[in-house]
Enzyme design. Sequence first.
Site, PDB file in Angstrom:
ATOM      1  CB  SER A  45      -1.474   0.070   0.674  1.00 41.85           C
ATOM      2  OG  SER A  45      -0.210   0.147   2.108  1.00 41.85           O
ATOM      3  CB  THR A  66      -3.337  -4.001  -0.305  1.00 37.99           C
ATOM      4  OG1 THR A  66      -3.058  -2.830  -1.173  1.00 37.99           O
ATOM      5  CG2 THR A  66      -1.893  -4.193   0.124  1.00 37.99           C
ATOM      6  CB  VAL A 127     -13.219  -5.612   6.696  1.00 39.81           C
ATOM      7  CG1 VAL A 127     -13.013  -5.664   8.136  1.00 39.81           C
ATOM      8  CG2 VAL A 127     -12.244  -5.509   5.526  1.00 39.81           C
ATOM      9  CG  ASP A 146     -21.967  -0.354   1.867  1.00 42.89           C
ATOM     10  OD1 ASP A 146     -22.157   0.353   1.123  1.00 42.89           O
ATOM     11  OD2 ASP A 146     -21.082  -1.081   2.473  1.00 42.89           O
ATOM     12  CB  SER A 206     -11.054   2.808   6.825  1.00 42.87           C
ATOM     13  OG  SER A 206     -10.990   3.476   7.480  1.00 42.87           O
ATOM     14  NE  ARG A 207      -5.945   1.890   3.182  1.00 45.23           N
ATOM     15  CZ  ARG A 207      -5.164   1.238   2.732  1.00 45.23           C
ATOM     16  NH1 ARG A 207      -5.585   0.550   4.334  1.00 45.23           N
ATOM     17  NH2 ARG A 207      -5.133   0.018   2.128  1.00 45.23           N
ATOM     18  CG  ASP A 231      -4.425  -0.595  12.480  1.00 47.77           C
ATOM     19  OD1 ASP A 231      -3.425  -0.493  12.225  1.00 47.77           O
ATOM     20  OD2 ASP A 231      -4.365  -0.736  10.729  1.00 47.77           O
ATOM     21  CD  GLU A 236      -0.982   4.778   7.925  1.00 40.41           C
ATOM     22  OE1 GLU A 236      -0.302   3.948   6.840  1.00 40.41           O
ATOM     23  OE2 GLU A 236      -1.885   5.198   8.502  1.00 40.41           O
ATOM     24  CG  HIS A 253      -1.449   1.212   7.644  1.00 47.60           C
ATOM     25  ND1 HIS A 253      -1.759   1.675   6.602  1.00 47.60           N
ATOM     26  CD2 HIS A 253      -2.528  -0.303   7.309  1.00 47.60           C
ATOM     27  CE1 HIS A 253      -2.709   1.164   6.215  1.00 47.60           C
ATOM     28  NE2 HIS A 253      -2.861   0.102   6.076  1.00 47.60           N
ATOM     29  N   GLY A 256      -4.471  -5.398   9.712  1.00 41.27           N
ATOM     30  CA  GLY A 256      -4.719  -7.075   8.766  1.00 41.27           C
ATOM     31  C   GLY A 256      -3.244  -7.644   8.641  1.00 41.27           C
ATOM     32  CE1 TYR A 257       0.929  -5.446   6.669  1.00 47.60           C
ATOM     33  CE2 TYR A 257       2.476  -5.145   8.445  1.00 47.60           C
ATOM     34  CZ  TYR A 257       1.992  -4.283   7.042  1.00 47.60           C
ATOM     35  OH  TYR A 257       2.722  -4.012   6.631  1.00 47.60           O
TER      36      TYR A 257
HETATM   37  N1  LIG Z   1      -6.226  -1.736   8.786  1.00 49.52           N
HETATM   38  C1  LIG Z   1      -5.598  -2.037   7.889  1.00 49.52           C
HETATM   39  O1  LIG Z   1      -4.498  -3.313   8.122  1.00 49.52           O
HETATM   40  C2  LIG Z   1      -6.518  -2.847   6.634  1.00 49.52           C
HETATM   41  C3  LIG Z   1      -7.052  -1.511   6.419  1.00 49.52           C
HETATM   42  N2  LIG Z   1      -8.072  -2.273   5.422  1.00 49.52           N
HETATM   43  C4  LIG Z   1      -9.335  -0.586   4.596  1.00 49.52           C
HETATM   44  O2  LIG Z   1     -10.093  -1.266   4.810  1.00 49.52           O
HETATM   45  C5  LIG Z   1     -11.208  -1.364   3.732  1.00 49.52           C
HETATM   46  C6  LIG Z   1     -12.397  -1.555   3.428  1.00 49.52           C
HETATM   47  O3  LIG Z   1     -12.106  -2.892   3.183  1.00 49.52           O
HETATM   48  P1  LIG Z   1     -13.000  -3.910   3.042  1.00 49.52           P
HETATM   49  O4  LIG Z   1     -14.060  -4.596   3.833  1.00 49.52           O
HETATM   50  O5  LIG Z   1     -12.478  -5.138   1.879  1.00 49.52           O
HETATM   51  O6  LIG Z   1     -13.076  -3.588   1.390  1.00 49.52           O
HETATM   52  P2  LIG Z   1     -14.241  -3.673   0.695  1.00 49.52           P
HETATM   53  O7  LIG Z   1     -14.285  -2.737  -0.694  1.00 49.52           O
HETATM   54  O8  LIG Z   1     -14.564  -5.071   0.215  1.00 49.52           O
HETATM   55  O9  LIG Z   1     -15.716  -2.813   1.545  1.00 49.52           O
HETATM   56  C7  LIG Z   1     -15.672  -1.704   1.917  1.00 49.52           C
HETATM   57  C8  LIG Z   1     -17.304  -0.905   1.979  1.00 49.52           C
HETATM   58  O10 LIG Z   1     -17.612   0.296   1.957  1.00 49.52           O
HETATM   59  C9  LIG Z   1     -18.606   0.865   1.238  1.00 49.52           C
HETATM   60  N3  LIG Z   1     -18.909   2.530   1.390  1.00 49.52           N
HETATM   61  C10 LIG Z   1     -18.258   2.975   0.409  1.00 49.52           C
HETATM   62  N4  LIG Z   1     -18.328   4.665   0.331  1.00 49.52           N
HETATM   63  C11 LIG Z   1     -18.879   4.546   1.422  1.00 49.52           C
HETATM   64  C12 LIG Z   1     -19.665   5.065   2.143  1.00 49.52           C
HETATM   65  N5  LIG Z   1     -19.029   7.230   2.005  1.00 49.52           N
HETATM   66  N6  LIG Z   1     -19.821   5.117   3.069  1.00 49.52           N
HETATM   67  C13 LIG Z   1     -20.323   3.978   3.830  1.00 49.52           C
HETATM   68  N7  LIG Z   1     -20.003   2.963   2.674  1.00 49.52           N
HETATM   69  C14 LIG Z   1     -19.352   2.721   1.898  1.00 49.52           C
HETATM   70  C15 LIG Z   1     -18.515  -0.108   0.285  1.00 49.52           C
HETATM   71  O11 LIG Z   1     -20.369  -0.182  -1.015  1.00 49.52           O
HETATM   72  C16 LIG Z   1     -18.161  -1.025   0.458  1.00 49.52           C
HETATM   73  O12 LIG Z   1     -19.569  -2.046   1.145  1.00 49.52           O
HETATM   74  C17 LIG Z   1     -10.998  -0.970   2.613  1.00 49.52           C
HETATM   75  O13 LIG Z   1     -10.693  -0.149   1.134  1.00 49.52           O
HETATM   76  C18 LIG Z   1      -8.722  -0.265   3.066  1.00 49.52           C
HETATM   77  O14 LIG Z   1      -8.898   0.569   2.912  1.00 49.52           O
HETATM   78  C19 LIG Z   1      -8.114  -3.033   4.217  1.00 49.52           C
HETATM   79  C20 LIG Z   1      -7.013  -3.993   4.867  1.00 49.52           C
HETATM   80  C21 LIG Z   1      -6.396  -3.879   5.954  1.00 49.52           C
HETATM   81  O1  LIG Z   2      -4.771  -4.549   2.503  1.00 44.01           O
HETATM   82  C1  LIG Z   2      -5.160  -3.208   2.884  1.00 44.01           C
HETATM   83  O2  LIG Z   2      -5.312  -2.404   2.123  1.00 44.01           O
HETATM   84  C2  LIG Z   2      -4.144  -2.728   3.957  1.00 44.01           C
HETATM   85  O3  LIG Z   2      -4.158  -2.109   4.696  1.00 44.01           O
HETATM   86  C3  LIG Z   2      -3.128  -3.855   4.286  1.00 44.01           C
HETATM   87  O4  LIG Z   2      -2.789  -4.195   5.179  1.00 44.01           O
HETATM   88  C4  LIG Z   2      -1.748  -2.712   4.194  1.00 44.01           C
HETATM   89  O5  LIG Z   2      -0.436  -3.360   4.320  1.00 44.01           O
HETATM   90  P1  LIG Z   2       0.715  -2.909   3.850  1.00 44.01           P
HETATM   91  O6  LIG Z   2       0.414  -2.477   2.182  1.00 44.01           O
HETATM   92  O7  LIG Z   2       1.051  -1.674   4.398  1.00 44.01           O
HETATM   93  O8  LIG Z   2       2.247  -3.298   3.475  1.00 44.01           O
END
Ligand SMILES: NC(=O)C1=CN([C@@H]2O[C@H](COP(=O)(O)OP(=O)(O)OC[C@H]3O[C@@H](n4cnc5c(N)ncnc54)[C@H](O)[C@@H]3O)[C@@H](O)[C@H]2O)C=CC1
Ligand SMILES: O=C(O)C(=O)[C@H](O)COP(=O)(O)O
Length: 382
Positions: A45, A66, A127, A146, A206-207, A231, A236, A253, A256-257
Amino acid sequence: MHIVADENIPLLDEFFAGLGSITRLPGRAIDRAALRQADALLVRSVTRVDQALLRDTPVRFVGTCTIGTDHLDLDGLRGSGVSLASAPGCNARGVVEYVLSCLLTLAERRATDWRQQRVGIVGVGEVGTRLVRVLATLGVECLLCDPPRAARGETGFVGLDELIAQADVISLHVPLSREGAHPTWHLFDQARLQALRPNAWLINSSRGPVIDNAALEQVMTERQDLALALDVWEHEPWVARSLAARCELATPHIAGYSLDGKLRGTEQIYQAFCRFLGIDPELSLEQLAPQDGLAELQLSATTPTDWMLSRALRWVYDVRDDDARFRRMLAEAVDDAALRAGFDRLRKDYPLRRECAHLRLSADAGLSAELARLFSELGFSV
Ligand SMILES: NC(=O)C1=CN([C@@H]2O[C@H](COP(=O)(O)OP(=O)(O)OC[C@H]3O[C@@H](n4cnc5c(N)ncnc54)[C@H](O)[C@@H]3O)[C@@H](O)[C@H]2O)C=CC1
Ligand SMILES: O=C(O)C(=O)[C@H](O)COP(=O)(O)O
């Protein structure tokens, strides 16, 4: 075929060496010069990939191992004929385990039953859906928001402001977007932060920029009742120390690690790359993932269910360890450069973490059928 890849992608050689030569680089150091001879670029990322990065390079495939894709300029890259792939859902389980650990920890510190809290989930995709399923299994009431899904005619959702008015806990699981019908950049602005219920808990994995971090710090200064678990951070790998100090749980961050989540991300991009090349994938995680068997946790059948549950969940993942490492790094970093480096180092040298499917639970006198069902619905091996 030459592949340039982020050095933090696990099983890179195992999956990709048969498809081309590989140059590994720190994700933040990948620049145009590094891509002069590259046909494919594999990132996580931290590499911003846009037309400027790929200009005058032979790169025709970009894969991010990612879930999030906000570091890719999707529209610009599609227009330039580059094939793009991401790894939907790869580390969703790890994020859910992080959220559960936050809930357990925040509740314990307040002597509250976390299963009695009303949890608002913003973003119900990979998620969020998994989180709702687990919380529903545990009898926790959830409110879901959503708007993109609601706009497609799906039901069961509330508006964001209604969720904020009603939820005791809010957990964010939206992608970061600045444009479109439902942008999420600064979705939580000053007004929404001020509207949080008294004693609310806010969890962001999320972000960072989904919350206006400057407004958050101001609201946290005015309101001592809120509990914050962050997180992800707006700038960042830089982190506002003053905001971190106001967090009850602060991590770099890593929600998800889990090793499993990272490996799935690599496998998904391997499969996408094979499709791009028009060949059948010959390798799979089943062959390549470490075969280290299941770890065992034996519980005492006479202890209360809630105690067993928190012991098992903490055994899988305990956010307090990551919080402690992060705060140690912040205390030791002498300046901003050291802080940025420290943030990345904690992620690069992240300890081995497995998901609950790799853990077998048993009880001395046998798990009751009801507990066995509960634990297996949560994803444990029983
Ligand atoms: N901190 C970490 O280590 C990680 C962070 N993430 C973050 O989590 C985010 C979500 O992951 P997933 O659930 O897999 O993504 P996903 O794409 O499967 O789900 C995201 C959901 O958010 C909804 N959405 C979009 N805009 C919206 C809004 N304005 N208000 C409410 N809902 C809205 C979408 O319709 C969708 O259902 C990723 O895009 C990523 O940025 C993901 C993995 C690890
Ligand atoms: O999958 C995502 O989206 C994430 O936020 C990852 O967990 C981020 O992993 P790195 O790219 O920071 O190693």
